[in-house]
Scaffold this active site. Structure first.
Site, PDB file in Angstrom:
ATOM      1  N   HIS A 189       0.840  -1.212   0.000  1.00  0.00           N
ATOM      2  CA  HIS A 189       0.000   0.000   0.000  1.00  0.00           C
ATOM      3  C   HIS A 189       0.868   1.253   0.000  1.00  0.00           C
ATOM      4  CE1 HIS A 189      -3.963  -1.833   0.159  1.00  0.00           C
ATOM      5  NE2 HIS A 189      -3.408  -2.783   0.893  1.00  0.00           N
ATOM      6  N   ASP A 238       2.379   2.001  -3.216  1.00  0.00           N
ATOM      7  CA  ASP A 238       2.518   2.426  -4.621  1.00  0.00           C
ATOM      8  C   ASP A 238       1.706   3.677  -4.941  1.00  0.00           C
ATOM      9  OD1 ASP A 238       0.128   0.933  -4.604  1.00  0.00           O
ATOM     10  OD2 ASP A 238       0.586  -0.213  -6.419  1.00  0.00           O
ATOM     11  N   SER A 262     -11.626 -18.709 -22.930  1.00  0.00           N
ATOM     12  CA  SER A 262     -10.764 -19.377 -21.947  1.00  0.00           C
ATOM     13  C   SER A 262     -11.339 -20.778 -21.752  1.00  0.00           C
ATOM     14  CB  SER A 262     -10.784 -18.615 -20.618  1.00  0.00           C
ATOM     15  OG  SER A 262     -11.992 -18.879 -19.939  1.00  0.00           O
ATOM     16  N   GLY A 320      -4.800 -12.734  -4.664  1.00  0.00           N
ATOM     17  CA  GLY A 320      -3.910 -11.629  -4.313  1.00  0.00           C
ATOM     18  C   GLY A 320      -2.545 -11.760  -4.977  1.00  0.00           C
ATOM     19  N   LEU A 321      -2.483 -12.530  -6.081  1.00  0.00           N
ATOM     20  CA  LEU A 321      -1.206 -12.762  -6.758  1.00  0.00           C
ATOM     21  C   LEU A 321      -1.196 -12.093  -8.139  1.00  0.00           C
ATOM     22  CD1 LEU A 321      -0.822 -16.498  -5.673  1.00  0.00           C
ATOM     23  CD2 LEU A 321       0.252 -14.479  -4.653  1.00  0.00           C
ATOM     24  N   SER A 340      -3.584 -11.946 -10.588  1.00  0.00           N
ATOM     25  CA  SER A 340      -4.091 -12.696 -11.738  1.00  0.00           C
ATOM     26  C   SER A 340      -4.616 -11.720 -12.795  1.00  0.00           C
ATOM     27  CB  SER A 340      -5.186 -13.671 -11.306  1.00  0.00           C
ATOM     28  OG  SER A 340      -6.171 -13.002 -10.554  1.00  0.00           O
ATOM     29  N   ASP A 382       1.532  -4.009  -9.475  1.00  0.00           N
ATOM     30  CA  ASP A 382       1.337  -5.340 -10.051  1.00  0.00           C
ATOM     31  C   ASP A 382       1.757  -5.374 -11.525  1.00  0.00           C
ATOM     32  OD1 ASP A 382       0.161  -5.493  -7.606  1.00  0.00           O
ATOM     33  OD2 ASP A 382      -1.888  -5.657  -8.356  1.00  0.00           O
TER      34      ASP A 382
HETATM   35  C1  GLA Z   1      -2.979  -4.474  -4.841  1.00  0.00           C
HETATM   36  C2  GLA Z   1      -2.914  -3.352  -5.867  1.00  0.00           C
HETATM   37  C3  GLA Z   1      -1.514  -2.743  -5.899  1.00  0.00           C
HETATM   38  C4  GLA Z   1      -1.021  -2.371  -4.507  1.00  0.00           C
HETATM   39  C5  GLA Z   1      -1.246  -3.530  -3.530  1.00  0.00           C
HETATM   40  C6  GLA Z   1      -0.915  -3.148  -2.111  1.00  0.00           C
HETATM   41  O1  GLA Z   1      -2.179  -5.542  -5.229  1.00  0.00           O
HETATM   42  O2  GLA Z   1      -3.245  -3.841  -7.138  1.00  0.00           O
HETATM   43  O3  GLA Z   1      -1.530  -1.616  -6.760  1.00  0.00           O
HETATM   44  O4  GLA Z   1      -1.616  -1.189  -4.060  1.00  0.00           O
HETATM   45  O5  GLA Z   1      -2.583  -3.994  -3.570  1.00  0.00           O
HETATM   46  O6  GLA Z   1       0.443  -2.925  -1.970  1.00  0.00           O
END
Ligand code: GLA
Length: 423
Positions: free
Chosen positions: A49, A51, A82, A144-145, A147, A202
């Site tokens: 958090h 960026d 897909s 949370g990876l 995708s 990301d």
């Molecule tokens: C998600 C968001 C990123 C970043 C993270 C937290 O992955 O897509 O832009 O803010 O949360 O670091």
């Protein structure tokens, strides 16, 4: 203890990924694709958090990738399929698609792919050709990876090549300046087409990382440094724990955190919270204490400023040339643990599944553990000795059983290559 072995989510090999995407393309479109492109998911080692606050992050690209077999069309139609949607191909037109909440809104995952063409056109690359594409991804969905960033970035490198934009270079010889421009369009896709107000970490990870390295990303100006991060050579591993707890970045919580940071920056008279130096934090918190929502603003600001400092410290530790063991390893672990605590207490974006995962991993011998990504579910990471990966995973799976949580999944996070072309 139990005898059930923890489940590890395997990455498709490049050959498996390209063959699966090509086979699906042939089956549905009855033609040969122009090529197969891919883009990786990511985990963030530290710097969460930060960026959208102009701070530092330290992600690595995963070997888990989205693979896109794609063929250029001579009209403006986009057709996408897909394995989950092979019965119903998505068909849209680049002249009529538009942002979320408008009549041209594109549903679900298709918005991440067709949306990149839409965004590139807004960013100055006009009149792009349509395309047919078949997607096969092994990045766990909603874990949370990243995708969704993997989908965007695979589309970005594919469109770059078939539309002759000349931005990406190759995975082996990437054009980093061109890739930074692709990042901008992929972030626009996420923000406007998918409606998730995320920062750029990301997409930067997926397009700009290097194999064997973590990416020190300065989100203020987009500059990057490739930090050696060959954990296997140090007898270590980064275990990813996918909590399977629901995680969403467009349900208001993520946006509320971002809005609080913007309010705090405004009160403090800075453009972004990254402008507050760690030495100036006590004074800044004092100034925020008069605001109506002081408690919230103080906590969010304290997290962001201390997290940027922890990231800077971990980067200099990793760059000091000494082996990652002994006191240096312990300090790296402490920084990761402190990051999680700050996200739990001050940013309030963890959840019981994330907290139990990091506690169980640490109790089983992890050197450090923290949530990674946006939080509110998703994944955690643990820095462990390579020969302890399975024991730590088993301990986390056991703790989940005791708590009555759904079984977690695990990944071995080996720093992998950025987006590129496979065949
Ligand atoms: C998600 C968001 C990123 C970043 C993270 C937290 O992955 O897509 O832009 O803010 O949360 O670091």
């Amino acid at each position: 203890m139990t005898n059930d072995a923890p489940v590890f989510a395997p990455a498709l090999s490049p050959k498996e990924g390209s063959e699966a995407a090509t086979a699906l393309f042939r089956e549905v479109f009855e033609a040969e694709p122009d090529g197969v492109w891919y883009a990786p998911g990511r985990v963030n080692v530290i710097g969460e958090h930060t960026d959208y606050n102009g701070g530092l992050a330290l992600p690595i690209a995963l070997p888990h990738r989205a693979h896109l077999a794609l063929r250029r069309r001579e009209d403006r139609v986009v057709r996408l399929v897909s394995p989950q949607t092979r019965e119903k191909v998505d068909v849209m037109d680049l002249d009529t698609i538009g942002p979320k909440g408008t009549p041209g809104e594109v549903e679900h995952w298709a918005s991440y792919i067709a949306g990149v063409a839409w965004s590139l056109e807004r960013d100055g690359f006009e009149n792009l050709p349509g395309f047919d594409a078949a997607l096969v991804s092994c990045v766990p969905l909603g874990g949370g990876l990243s995708s969704s960033a993997a989908l965007e970035c695979s589309a970005a490198v594919a469109i770059d090549e078939v539309a002759h934009l000349g931005l990406a270079g190759t995975a082996q010889e990437p054009d980093d300046t061109g890739r930074a421009r692709l990042v901008t369009s992929c972030v626009r896709t996420e923000n406007e087409m998918a409606g998730a107000p995320t920062g750029g970490m990301d997409q930067s990870a997926s397009l700009r990382c290097r194999e064997g390295h973590a990416l020190e990303l300065d989100c203020r100006d987009g500059s990057v440094t490739h930090v050696p991060f060959d954990l296997a050579a140090e007898g270590l591993a980064l275990l990813v724990i996918d909590t399977k707890a629901k995680h969403s970045l467009d349900d208001g919580q993520y946006g509320a955190r971002r809005a609080a940071c913007e309010r705090a920056a405004e009160i403090l008279g800075v453009e972004l919270l990254a402008d507050i130096a760690i030495e100036d934090l006590p004074g800044a918190l004092e100034r925020l204490s008069g605001a109506d929502d002081a408690d919230e603003l103080v906590k969010r600001t304290r997290h962001v400023v201390t997290e940027i400092d922890r990231t800077r410290r971990l980067v200099s530790l990793l760059q000091d040339g000494r082996p990652l063991r002994g006191e240096k390893l312990a300090e790296a672990g402490r920084l990761m643990d402190a990051s999680h605590e700050s996200l739990r207490v001050d940013y309030e974006c963890t959840c019981p599944e994330l907290d139990v995962a990091v506690e169980a991993a640490r109790a089983a011998g992890a050197h450090g553990a923290r949530m990674t990504g946006g939080g509110f579910g998703g994944s955690a990471i643990a820095l462990v000795d390579a020969d302890a990966v399975h024991a730590v995973a088993a301990a986390v799976a056991d703790a989940y059983r005791r708590e009555g949580f759904n079984p977690p999944a695990f990944l071995d996070a080996v720093p992998a290559a950025p987006a590129g072309r496979l065949v």
